[in-house]
Scaffold this active site. Structure first.
Site, PDB file in Angstrom:
ATOM      1  N   SER A 139      16.835 -26.330  22.415  1.00  0.00           N
ATOM      2  CA  SER A 139      16.321 -25.485  23.494  1.00  0.00           C
ATOM      3  C   SER A 139      16.756 -24.030  23.338  1.00  0.00           C
ATOM      4  CB  SER A 139      16.815 -26.008  24.851  1.00  0.00           C
ATOM      5  OG  SER A 139      18.235 -25.990  24.899  1.00  0.00           O
ATOM      6  N   ASN A 168      11.972 -19.362  28.081  1.00  0.00           N
ATOM      7  CA  ASN A 168      13.227 -18.742  28.505  1.00  0.00           C
ATOM      8  C   ASN A 168      13.252 -17.235  28.277  1.00  0.00           C
ATOM      9  OD1 ASN A 168      14.650 -20.877  29.663  1.00  0.00           O
ATOM     10  ND2 ASN A 168      15.259 -21.666  27.660  1.00  0.00           N
ATOM     11  N   GLU A 222       7.022 -26.684  23.656  1.00  0.00           N
ATOM     12  CA  GLU A 222       6.975 -25.507  22.784  1.00  0.00           C
ATOM     13  C   GLU A 222       7.033 -25.964  21.325  1.00  0.00           C
ATOM     14  OE1 GLU A 222       9.073 -21.888  25.196  1.00  0.00           O
ATOM     15  OE2 GLU A 222      10.418 -23.434  24.418  1.00  0.00           O
ATOM     16  N   HIS A 224      10.148 -28.459  21.233  1.00  0.00           N
ATOM     17  CA  HIS A 224      11.004 -28.344  22.413  1.00  0.00           C
ATOM     18  C   HIS A 224      10.327 -28.915  23.642  1.00  0.00           C
ATOM     19  CE1 HIS A 224      13.019 -25.649  25.653  1.00  0.00           C
ATOM     20  NE2 HIS A 224      13.639 -26.808  25.539  1.00  0.00           N
TER      21      HIS A 224
END
Length: 524
Positions: free
Chosen positions: A133, A204, A166, A154
């Site tokens: 991650s 993120n 992802e 991910h």
């Protein structure tokens, strides 16, 4: 793509028969549950043999629950259980395995050692994937003899419910593999997005816009966490405000991510974290898990203070600044009149009137000074959101308190909750939205991800009501640019410099979601 690569990719996802999942924690269990339900044989491996049986029992129980709720048939549940195969040794020969997915602890050396060992036991055509991650896929593969077969895959927690995945290509990943993994993710019933192998990947990275600006607003003393959260929920439509979200995640998780993404982009000002979270993290004020964070918690339940009641005040007429956009002015007048509030529609306010300024990216003091408005009875009201839910009243240090109470009482008569904040260039909702949009415009500008992938990733990964580029188009690229330019001019802080992606599209009248004409387009 070479002919050999094209041949390898064709129908690869359909042909995947066996997947080995290494690591049977929360993520590994979720990935295995998803794959077995999609008709794929799953080898489950873990360094702790007892963890494998526990995982298989857990996944079987999840299938039974789904069957009891009618979300899969009993026959399908039984068949899916039969595809779960315990594997005593994670490094057992894997010549017949199509894909190995690593879901072990988030440690670079641990992952490198595992993949280096796997290289020696897998088949020549086996694809390797890491569920990291936060670690660079390129860094994980740097010690491999053949890093071209490694990619990032991910998944998000909880895997069966969070539909986003992802797909990350490392610097040496062979081109057909990300395409093939995208097809596989779709076979699993999830939504893939291409993410860059950069700090934070896509979700993120894009997600830094909200908490960093919320913390900046708090640091400037403009509003308290509960006020910022209420505005974020009611005006922007977020499911959770930034501070309750940080409390839920825990600052021991949230703050290091803020630091990692910021430093990973070499101290990019738009991503700058705050001393507030570091101090609170070191003090153990982590959030829900410790019973105290930005909120206090009793039995795990957030203790949110009640909304303050509007004070009693002698009614005074309201005059809305004539420089406001006509539709904004008419909407506010209509709301006030429908609530029995006296309004003035003349070209200049009377001596008793309260003046409301509804502007974007401008402090009340600066606006009032520019138009010679009576400062002591001039206040700001945020037009973002069209006054449909919560109203935000901005107060500057030179305001008369009695006039402020009259303004607050008038707005409270509308039945909308009212949040009072300190005056600043751009109100709370404006600044939060502009930061969300600008960070994602920066991602598009740097060609780190396609506009459609940015929006999909943020909607599904963060639960925002719109993707950030779609959101910018909804609010208006020119409006977002006005907010950011006002903040940049007033503060001199480079965190507010507008992305070129945003500025160009605002000038050209193009959607933020549009790539537009590129140099490559001339050669097609």
């Amino acid at each position: 793509m070479s002919e050999n690569e094209r041949t390898a990719m064709e129908r690869w996802a359909e042909r995947v028969h066996t997947v080995r999942v290494i690591g049977t924690g929360v993520m590994g269990r979720g990935i295995a549950q998803l794959a077995a339900a999609a008709g794929i044989t799953v080898e489950l491996a873990d360094a702790r043999p007892e963890a494998i049986d526990q995982a298989i029992d857990y996944i079987g129980g999840m299938y039974d629950k789904l069957a009891s709720k009618g979300r899969m048939t009993a026959e399908d549940a039984t068949a899916a259980k039969g595809r779960l195969r315990p594997l005593a040794d994670p490094l057992a020969p894997a010549a017949g395995v199509d894909l190995v997915i690593e879901a072990v602890r988030e440690d670079l050396e641990t992952k490198r050692e595992l993949f280096t060992a796997l290289e020696k036991v897998v088949g020549a055509d086996t694809v390797l994937a890491t569920n990291t991650s936060s670690l660079s896929v390129t860094s994980i593969g740097a010690t491999l003899a053949d890093p071209s077969r490694l990619a990032g895959l991910h998944f998000f927690n909880p895997v069966p419910l969070m539909r986003l995945v992802e797909v990350i290509a490392g610097a040496r990943t062979t081109p057909w593999i990300p395409d093939a993994l995208i097809d596989l993710v779709r076979r699993l019933g999830h939504q893939p997005v291409r993410a860059p192998d950069t700090p934070g990947f896509l979700v993120n990275h894009a997600g830094r816009g909200l908490p960093t600006e919320a913390l900046q607003i708090l640091a400037e003393g403009i509003a308290e966490p509960v006020d910022i959260d209420r505005i974020a929920r009611d005006v922007l439509g977020l499911k959770m405000g930034p501070f309750e979200l940080m409390d839920l995640t825990g600052l021991d998780v949230s703050h290091p991510v803020l630091e990692t993404v910021w430093s990973g982009f070499y101290d990019e000002p738009r991503l700058r974290p705050s001393h507030i979270t570091r101090t609170r993290m070191e003090a153990g004020l982590l959030g829900r898990k410790t019973g105290a964070g930005f909120y206090s918690y009793t039995g795990g339940a957030k203790q949110e203070p009640p909304e303050p009641e509007a004070p009693a005040a002698e009614p005074r007429p309201i005059w809305v600044d004539v420089n406001a956009q006509p539709d904004v002015r008419d909407s506010l007048y209509g709301l006030l009149e429908a609530s029995g509030v006296e309004v003035e529609r003349d070209t200049w306010p009377s001596d008793q009137a309260i003046v409301l300024v509804a502007a974007y990216g401008t402090a009340v003091v600066a606006h009032a000074g520019a138009y010679a408005l009576p400062l002591e009875r001039t206040f700001g009201i945020d037009p973002l959101g069209g006054f449909a839910s919560r109203l935000t009243l901005a107060v500057h240090p030179g305001a008369d308190p009695g006039a402020g109470r009259a303004a607050l009482a008038a707005l409270a008569r509308t039945g909308r909750p009212v949040t009072v904040v300190r005056d600043a260039p751009g109100t709370v909702a404006q600044r939060l939205l502009a930061s969300i949009v600008n960070v994602s415009c920066g991602i598009a500008e740097q060609h780190l991800a396609r506009p459609e992938d940015i929006d999909t990733a943020v909607r599904l990964g963060l639960g925002y009501p719109r993707g950030p580029l779609e959101w910018g188009d909804h609010a208006g690229a020119t409006t977002v640019l006005t907010i950011l330019s006002g903040l940049a001019d007033a503060t001199g802080d480079p965190r507010y410099r507008p992305s070129q992606w945003l500025a160009e599209r605002a000038e050209l009248g193009l959607p933020l979601t549009a790539t537009g004409t590129t140099p490559a387009a001339l050669y097609r």
